[in-house]
Design a protein around this motif. Structure first.
Motif, PDB file in Angstrom:
ATOM      1  N   ILE A 274       0.847  -1.185   0.000  1.00 47.33           N
ATOM      2  CA  ILE A 274       0.000   0.000   0.000  1.00 47.33           C
ATOM      3  C   ILE A 274       0.881   1.232   0.000  1.00 47.33           C
ATOM      4  O   ILE A 274       1.525   1.550   0.982  1.00 47.33           O
ATOM      5  CB  ILE A 274      -0.929   0.005   1.224  1.00 47.33           C
TER       6      ILE A 274
ATOM      7  N   TYR B 175      -5.323  -6.474  -3.909  1.00 45.49           N
ATOM      8  CA  TYR B 175      -6.781  -6.391  -4.048  1.00 45.49           C
ATOM      9  C   TYR B 175      -7.461  -6.678  -2.716  1.00 45.49           C
ATOM     10  O   TYR B 175      -8.445  -6.024  -2.362  1.00 45.49           O
ATOM     11  CB  TYR B 175      -7.265  -7.377  -5.108  1.00 45.49           C
ATOM     12  N   ALA B 178      -7.346  -3.657  -0.649  1.00 41.94           N
ATOM     13  CA  ALA B 178      -8.246  -2.622  -1.156  1.00 41.94           C
ATOM     14  C   ALA B 178      -9.699  -2.974  -0.871  1.00 41.94           C
ATOM     15  O   ALA B 178     -10.513  -2.101  -0.536  1.00 41.94           O
ATOM     16  CB  ALA B 178      -8.033  -2.432  -2.654  1.00 41.94           C
ATOM     17  N   GLN B 181     -10.973  -1.923   2.364  1.00 37.76           N
ATOM     18  CA  GLN B 181     -11.182  -0.482   2.536  1.00 37.76           C
ATOM     19  C   GLN B 181     -12.579  -0.045   2.091  1.00 37.76           C
ATOM     20  O   GLN B 181     -13.009   1.059   2.399  1.00 37.76           O
ATOM     21  CB  GLN B 181     -10.153   0.311   1.719  1.00 37.76           C
ATOM     22  N   LEU B 209     -11.844  -0.036  -7.089  1.00 33.98           N
ATOM     23  CA  LEU B 209     -10.574  -0.751  -7.102  1.00 33.98           C
ATOM     24  C   LEU B 209      -9.619  -0.212  -8.167  1.00 33.98           C
ATOM     25  O   LEU B 209      -8.489  -0.695  -8.276  1.00 33.98           O
ATOM     26  CB  LEU B 209     -10.810  -2.249  -7.351  1.00 33.98           C
ATOM     27  N   THR B 212      -5.974   0.529  -7.315  1.00 34.02           N
ATOM     28  CA  THR B 212      -5.247  -0.714  -7.054  1.00 34.02           C
ATOM     29  C   THR B 212      -4.925  -1.420  -8.365  1.00 34.02           C
ATOM     30  O   THR B 212      -3.817  -1.922  -8.555  1.00 34.02           O
ATOM     31  CB  THR B 212      -6.090  -1.642  -6.171  1.00 34.02           C
ATOM     32  N   HIS B 290     -10.470   6.967 -10.909  1.00 31.36           N
ATOM     33  CA  HIS B 290     -11.202   6.752  -9.683  1.00 31.36           C
ATOM     34  C   HIS B 290     -12.384   7.709  -9.696  1.00 31.36           C
ATOM     35  O   HIS B 290     -12.224   8.891  -9.979  1.00 31.36           O
ATOM     36  CB  HIS B 290     -10.242   7.103  -8.539  1.00 31.36           C
TER      37      HIS B 290
END
Lengths: 275, 292
Positions: A274, B175, B178, B181, B209, B212, B290
């Motif tokens: 991350i 993934y 993510a 989240q 996603l 990511t 996004h």
């Protein structure tokens, strides 16, 4: 929460089935390697449950090549790299996270270049440098290009930035100097990052192959990966059971570590990813 | 922030060790590669001399270089979409309420921690004609007898399969992170609205996603030009250079034929590809893939 209706239940079972088939497919090479390594050669592709178990393949592999030396080399290499990376990354990350100095941002961008262009891509030129330094065929030469790690600096900088200033101020009131603050406040608080980075680094360098292959040419410096490739490519009647045993042997420390500390491994790789 | 002259001095001292090593083993080599790509390779008593674009001309006239470049593109096109898609599927499966998902996650992730050199040995055995598992399995259907790694038509695909197998579980991790989240109330809201799972996945999960996916794709691109370990075990670039890719060919030119000048010119091509990837990442990240 929604309850599963009839149609949903069907699709759920199909998903479960698919997931497990995929999982089996993914584990198949490993399971197969375990089967072959622990059974006599004639059972290599003959899956009968009554096949006798044996450790003979491991003994044969161990005696056929200097694996003990390779193991020691890999461990020395991995520790040398990790310790160097931790020290250098900590110092640099602290400077990037907490100091305002001219040229900082430019310098940071220059560091990040290494995320994209890794040392193995630059092997031709790095070999030339190692040759000039008289380091060809040494463990130092395998590790040196990786000691300064953009990834480590980046990761620790992110972590250091989240450390609350109050803690630092409190430490200063207690009489800590700048480096004391780093050692007593920042480093302990970044522990999870260190563990994550450490696991990723160790597994990367335990598995690394191309650069060690290029820069080493003797038994006394070769790490396991290179040793294994030499072992399996020299014609020894291609005894698959023995090669598979050697393969499992070289992966065993990482594999066992992974199975024991699965959660930490997965979370470490996650944390490291991350950005 | 610590400011002032003394602190600036200290900061420079702190970054110095890492910077020196980075300059020596990353920045200098990039420039050195460019420089040496214009120089001849020293042979015996003849030192290197400036030859202009000669190495590049040799490179462009070399059919194996083009073959390796083309192979690399196929290798990338074969590996990237499949490993990313599989990674997404794995992450979604493992984060649903499937029985035994801890075990599944382990199964998917295991190839990541194994040395590529080691697993390539196992795959080599899989692919072996006659004796190997794949052939024995296919023989059940009367399809045996294919030399998978020995035929130029199939060898590269065998290499691609191993890469996908090795990488998918690694990408799955990102993934998974993510997916955690994504706020659960989104799913609840969608359920109240009566939207199906597939619709929710397509319209909510997938767009969320996207960052990511970008991150993973960039990594997959870099790996497609860097991950060559298994080629050393499986095919050594053969048959007839069918599985030679850029970095592998650079290795052969640089360290088997010891033609540093030519290898430097080819490294420049590889660096250009990586630089283009970096720029692409920058552009896409700026555009924010996004929606919020």
């Amino acid at each position: 929460m929604t309850r599963l209706g009839g149609e949903n239940r069907l699709s759920f079972s199909l998903e479960t089935l698919g997931a497990w088939l995929l999982g089996l497919l993914w584990l198949a090479p490993l399971l197969y390697a375990v089967w072959t390594a622990f059974h006599p050669g004639e059972y290599a592709t003959n899956f009968v449950l009554t096949a006798p178990l044996t450790l003979q393949n491991f003994v044969a592999a161990w005696n056929a090549a200097p694996f003990a030396t390779y193991f020691v080399n890999t461990m020395v290499l991995v520790s040398f790299i990790l310790i160097g990376q931790l020290v250098l990354s900590t110092l640099a990350a602290f400077a990037f996270a907490r100091f305002a100095f001219s040229g900082r941002d430019l310098l940071f961008y220059l560091v990040l270049i290494q995320l994209m262009i890794t040392p193995d891509v630059l092997a031709v030129e790095n070999y030339r440098t190692m040759y000039a330094l008289g380091l060809v065929d040494t463990i130092t030469a395998i590790g040196l290009p990786y000691i300064a790690s953009a990834f480590g600096i980046f990761l620790l900088r992110q972590t250091f930035k989240t450390v609350p200033r109050e803690l630092e101020d409190a430490a200063r009131v207690e009489g800590c100097g700048t480096l004391g603050v780093l050692w007593r406040v920042y480093v302990p608080l970044a522990r999870p990052t260190y563990i994550a980075y450490g696991l990723v680094s160790v597994s990367f360098h335990w598995n690394n192959f191309l650069w060690p292959l290029i820069i080493t040419n003797s038994v006394s410096t070769r790490p396991l990966t290179v040793g294994l490739s030499v072992f399996s490519s020299t014609d020894q009647g291609i005894d698959w059971s023995v090669i598979t045993a050697a393969t499992l042997m070289t992966s065993a420390p990482l594999l066992v570590g992974f199975l024991l500390f699965q959660r930490q491994f997965v979370q470490s790789f996650m944390r490291a990813g991350i950005r | 922030m610590l400011t002032g002259r003394r602190n600036a001095f200290l900061a420079w001292l702190l970054v110095l060790p890492a910077s020196v090593l980075l300059v020596v083993f990353t920045h200098y080599p990039v420039i050195g590669t460019a420089w040496h790509s214009f120089m001849s390779t020293p042979r015996g008593r003849r030192p290197a001399r400036f030859v202009g674009l000669e190495n590049y001309q040799t490179m462009l006239a070399d059919p194996i270089f083009w073959k390796a470049f083309y192979n690399n593109l196929i290798y990338a096109a074969g590996t990237i979409p499949l490993s990313v898609a599989l990674a997404l599927a794995m992450a979604v499966l493992v984060s649903s309420r499937i029985p035994g998902r801890g075990l599944l996650r382990m199964a998917y992730f295991t190839p990541t921690v194994l040395p590529m050199i080691a697993v390539a040995n196992i795959w080599l055995f899989f692919y072996t004609p006659g004796y190997g598992l794949l052939d024995q399995f296919l023989a059940l259907f009367g399809l045996g007898g294919t030399n998978w790694l020995g035929s130029p038509d199939t060898a590269l695909w065998c290499v691609i399969v191993v890469s996908i197998w090795k990488e998918a579980g690694f990408f799955m991790i990102f993934y998974l992170a993510a997916l955690q989240q994504i706020p659960p109330d989104l799913r609840e809201a969608a359920a109240i609205e009566g939207s199906g799972r597939w619709y929710f996945f397509r319209r909510v999960t997938l767009p969320l996603l996207m960052p990511t996916t970008l991150f993973i794709t960039i990594n997959a691109v870099i790996n497609a030009f860097r991950l060559v370990d298994h080629i050393f075990i499986l095919t050594r670039g053969g048959p007839d250079n069918a599985t030679s890719v850029l970095l592998f060919y650079i290795y052969e030119i640089g360290f088997k034929f010891w033609d540093e000048g030519l290898a430097s010119a080819m490294t420049i091509v590889l660096l250009a590809v990586l630089a283009a990837t970096a720029i692409a990442q920058f552009v896409f990240a700026e555009k924010r893939v996004h929606y919020q």
